[in-house]
Design an enzyme around this catalytic site. Structure first.
Site, mmCIF file in Angstrom:
data_model
loop_
_atom_site.group_PDB
_atom_site.id
_atom_site.type_symbol
_atom_site.label_atom_id
_atom_site.label_comp_id
_atom_site.label_asym_id
_atom_site.label_seq_id
_atom_site.Cartn_x
_atom_site.Cartn_y
_atom_site.Cartn_z
ATOM 1 N N TYR A 334 0.860 -1.197 0.000
ATOM 2 C CA TYR A 334 0.000 0.000 0.000
ATOM 3 C C TYR A 334 0.890 1.240 0.000
ATOM 4 O O TYR A 334 1.769 1.390 0.846
ATOM 5 C CB TYR A 334 -0.890 -0.053 1.243
ATOM 6 C CG TYR A 334 -2.038 0.929 1.316
ATOM 7 C CD1 TYR A 334 -2.203 1.981 0.423
ATOM 8 C CD2 TYR A 334 -3.000 0.803 2.312
ATOM 9 C CE1 TYR A 334 -3.258 2.861 0.516
ATOM 10 C CE2 TYR A 334 -4.080 1.670 2.432
ATOM 11 C CZ TYR A 334 -4.196 2.708 1.524
ATOM 12 O OH TYR A 334 -5.252 3.583 1.630
ATOM 13 N N CYS A 335 0.683 2.134 -0.973
ATOM 14 C CA CYS A 335 1.386 3.419 -1.048
ATOM 15 C C CYS A 335 2.891 3.209 -1.133
ATOM 16 O O CYS A 335 3.373 2.490 -2.003
ATOM 17 C CB CYS A 335 0.983 4.296 0.136
ATOM 18 S SG CYS A 335 1.512 6.017 -0.003
ATOM 19 N N ILE A 336 3.681 3.784 -0.228
ATOM 20 C CA ILE A 336 5.138 3.657 -0.295
ATOM 21 C C ILE A 336 5.568 2.195 -0.177
ATOM 22 O O ILE A 336 6.594 1.790 -0.743
ATOM 23 C CB ILE A 336 5.821 4.519 0.793
ATOM 24 C CG1 ILE A 336 7.339 4.552 0.593
ATOM 25 C CG2 ILE A 336 5.473 4.023 2.185
ATOM 26 C CD1 ILE A 336 8.065 5.457 1.562
#
Length: 601
Positions: A334-336
Site C-alpha cells: 500500500y502506497c510507499i
C-alpha cells in the site's frame, strides 16, 4: 420607557463578572502559550516556505511582463481598484438607507462562510466580499506571470493559495461571527476551552502547530479499533508479523501478506468490523498476515530502503513460508510499501527467488515523472531542508510529513479543524479515521533521503533503474501477475501515475482497477457500504486518458473483483491455519506492541 428590575441588573452584573473572570483565564492561558512557543524544539525554517529565490523570480517576471505589456498590468489593477471602490460605495449606500443590511453580494458561494451573518450583516459581509476580491486579484496576478518555468509557476501558485487560505477572515476571532457568537453565548468559556485545546496540541507535538483532528481518548487499540483477532508470530527490529485467526474451516493454500505504508499505522485496514479489509479478506478464506512496522527513533538513522527490503519484505516472506509450509506467498503493498514491493520484486527476480506468486499494489507510485501536487515539496530548497532536519535529528519527524499532507488540503485539514477546536472550543470528534490520521510515524534519515532524492526527485526506478543492495533494479524485471488499484481523486498518488508505472512492468498478467474517491476512502471501500464504484479496462497499452474513456464502470466496491483475482492466484483449499498450531512462537495478541509506539514519545 421600561426600566430594568433589580433582578435583571443583578443578572447582567453577574454575567459581566463571569465574562471578566473568563477573560482573566484567557490571559493566563496566553502566558502559558507564550512559554510553550519560546521553549519549543522547532525545525528547519526552510521547511516553512520556499526560499526567496522563488518570490524574486516571480516579482521579476511580473514586472518584466508589465514593461512589455503594461496594458495587462493596468487592466488587472484597474479591475481590482474598481471592484474594491464599487464594493465600498455599495456598502455605504446600504447603510445610508438607515437599515442594518448588506449590499448585494455577487461573490461565489463558499462553505467557509455558511453563517447567515456573512450575507446579512454589513460588517461581516464587507470583510468577506473584500477578502474574495483580494483573493481573486492575487490569483489573477499569479496566473498572469508568464516568464516562469512551469514547475516554478506551479509552486508559486501553491504558496500563493496558502497565503489566500491563511488570510481568510474566518481564521481570525474579530472577523469570525461563529466564534464571536459562541464567545458571547458562553461568556468567554469557549475561548478558554479553545486555548486549552491549542496548548494541549502544542504540548503533544513539541511546540509544533498540528491540529488534533480526533478525540484520542475515545479509542484504544485492540479494544474498539484494530480488533481483528490474531497473534504476533514474529518480530525483528523492523516489524512485527501478525497472523490473523481464520473465520472459515478451509482456506486457500497460498497465504497473503500485506505491507502497509510505514508513514502511518497498519490499522487503517482494520478500523472496525464494518470497514475492515482484514476481516473481509479473512472471511474470503485466506491465511492473512499483516506487517506492523516499527516507529523508528534516532537510533534507526542508518536504516535505508535496502533494510526495509531485506529485513522487512524478504524476512516476512521467509517467515510466512516457514509458518505455512508453502513455497510462495501473495504480496500486497500500500502506497510507499507498494513502491518498495516493486523494488523487492525486481531484486527477487535478479536473485532467482520465486517467493512471490502475485503482487497487488494499492495506490503505489513507481514512476514519479509527474510529481503532481507534491511538486512544491520536491524542489531542492525543500529537500535540502529535510536533509538538514534528518541529519540533526536522525529521523524525519512524523509532524513534518503530517503538516505537509495537511496543507495540500489546508481548509479541510488545518484551518477548518483549528477554528472548531481553538476558536469555538469544541472537543475534536470521536472519529476513527481521523484518529488514525493523527497517529503517524517517523522515517529514518537514510531511508527518507533515498526515497525523496532517488525515487521522488530523480525518478531513478522508472528512468533507467535504481541501484540498491548491489543490484540495478528496474520495473521491467517484474514478471509476476500484478493487480494495481488507483484512486480517482487521489492527490497523494494520482491514479494516472500509478497506471503509468504499472505499464512499464514486465508482467504479462496485469490488471488495473481505478476506484472512485481518494487515497484512503477509495481503498477502504467495503461492499456493504455500496458507496463508490470502479472502472476496469483490460487494454493497458493505452495512455491513461484513452484507458479511462474506454473503461467499463462498475457499481460498488472493487473488493469482490480483487477477491476473485486473488483467489485465482491462491491455490487449492486446505484446512484453516490457527496461529501457533504449527509450532511457531506466539509473542502476543494482535495488534501487537509496535503499533502502540507514538512518534513523539
Amino acid at each position: 420607557m421600561p426600566t430594568k428590575t433589580n433582578t435583571e441588573s443583578t443578572t447582567d452584573a453577574a454575567a459581566l463578572d463571569r465574562m471578566a473572570q473568563n477573560m482573566a483565564k484567557v490571559e493566563a492561558l496566553g502566558a502559558r502559550l507564550t512559554q510553550i512557543m519560546v521553549g519549543r524544539e522547532g525545525h528547519q525554517s526552510s521547511l516553512d516556505a520556499p526560499n526567496q529565490e522563488l518570490f524574486s523570480k516571480a516579482a521579476q517576471a511580473y514586472w518584466t511582463e508589465a514593461v512589455h505589456n503594461p496594458a495587462k498590468l493596468i487592466e488587472n489593477q484597474v479591475s481590482f481598484w474598481s471592484k474594491s471602490v464599487t464594493h465600498f460605495v455599495e456598502a455605504q449606500q446600504a447603510l445610508a438607507k438607515g437599515k442594518l443590511q448588506a449590499p448585494e453580494d455577487r461573490t461565489a458561494k463558499d462553505r467557509r462562510f455558511a453563517n447567515p451573518l456573512w450575507e446579512t450583516h454589513p460588517y461581516f459581509n464587507y470583510v468577506k466580499q473584500q477578502y474574495m476580491i483580494n483573493s481573486e486579484a492575487l490569483s489573477d496576478a499569479v496566473n498572469s506571470v508568464s516568464d516562469l518555468e512551469p514547475r516554478e509557476k506551479q509552486r508559486l501558485g501553491y504558496f500563493s493559495r496558502q497565503i489566500i487560505d491563511m488570510m481568510s477572515p474566518t481564521n481570525f476571532l474579530a472577523t469570525n461571527p461563529d466564534a464571536l457568537e459562541r464567545a458571547v453565548a458562553t461568556e468567554g468559556e469557549s475561548l478558554i476551552k479553545g486555548l486549552e485545546n491549542l496548548i494541549s496540541d502544542l504540548e503533544a507535538n513539541n511546540g509544533e502547530m498540528i491540529v488534533r483532528l480526533a478525540d484520542e481518548k475515545a479509542f484504544e487499540l485492540g479494544k474498539n479499533i484494530a480488533t481483528s483477532p490474531g497473534k504476533v508470530v514474529f518480530r525483528n527490529k523492523m516489524f512485527e508479523l501478525i497472523q490473523y485467526s481464520p473465520s472459515t474451516e478451509k482456506v486457500h493454500a497460498t497465504p497473503v501478506v500485506i505491507f502497509p505504508p510505514w508513514i502511518n499505522k497498519f490499522y487503517i485496514l482494520d478500523l472496525k468490523e464494518q470497514n475492515s479489509l482484514v476481516k473481509w479478506i479473512v472471511d474470503q478464506g485466506h491465511t492473512w498476515f499483516m506487517v506492523s512496522w516499527i516507529n523508528p527513533d534516532k537510533s534507526y538513522r542508518e536504516v535505508g530502503m535496502g533494510d526495509y527490503i531485506e529485513d522487512g519484505f524478504i524476512a516476512a516472506f521467509d517467515e510466512i513460508k516457514k509458518i505455512t509450509g508453502e513455497k510462495q506467498v501473495n504480496a500486497v503493498g500500500y502506497c510507499i510499501a507498494g513502491t518498495t514491493l516493486s523494488l523487492a520484486l525486481s531484486l527477487l527476480k535478479q536473485r532467482g527467488d520465486t517467493s512471490v506468486k502475485s503482487a497487488t499494489l494499492f495506490t503505489a507510485l513507481t514512476d514519479f515523472s509527474d510529481q503532481g501536487e507534491f511538486q512544491p515539496f520536491l524542489t531542492d530548497d525543500f529537500i535540502d531542508g529535510i536533509e538538514a532536519e534528518t541529519k540533526e535529528k536522525g529521523i524525519l519527524p512524523s509532524i513534518i510529513m503530517a503538516r505537509t499532507f495537511s496543507f495540500l488540503r489546508s481548509n479541510d485539514l488545518v484551518y477548518g479543524p483549528a477554528i472548531k477546536s481553538y476558536m469555538l472550543g469544541d472537543t475534536p470528534p470521536a472519529f476513527d479515521l481521523l484518529y488514525w490520521n493523527g497517529d503517524g510515524a517517523n522515517l529514518p534519515e537514510r531511508m527518507a533521503m533515498e526515497y525523496l532524492r532517488g525515487l521522488c526527485q530523480q525518478n531513478k526506478l522508472a528512468d533507467g533503474g535504481f541501484d540498491l543492495l548491489g543490484h540495478h533494479l528496474e520495473l521491467g524485471d517484474i514478471d509476476v501477475p500484478i493487480c494495481a488499484v488507483g484512486c480517482e481523486t487521489d492527490h497523494i498518488a494520482p491514479w494516472k501515475d500509478s497506471y503509468r508505472g504499472v505499464q512499464q512492468m514486465g508482467s504479462k498478467d496485469k490488471t488495473f482497477i481505478m476506484t472512485q474517491s481518494g487515497h484512503i476512502a477509495g481503498i477502504v471501500n467495503p461492499p456493504s457500504k455500496g458507496k463508490y464504484g470502479h472502472y476496469t479496462n483490460p487494454d493497458m497499452s493505452l495512455n491513461h486518458k484513452d484507458w479511462l474513456e474506454g473503461a467499463e464502470f462498475h457499481k460498488g466496491s472493487w473488493w469482490p473483483r480483487w477477491g476473485k483475482w486473488l483467489a485465482n492466484h491462491a491455490g487449492t483449499q486446505v484446512d484453516a491455519r490457527i496461529p501457533g498450531a504449527s509450532g511457531q512462537e506466539i509473542i502476543c495478541d494482535a495488534p501487537g506492541t509496535y503499533v502502540t509506539r507514538k512518534a513523539n514519545s
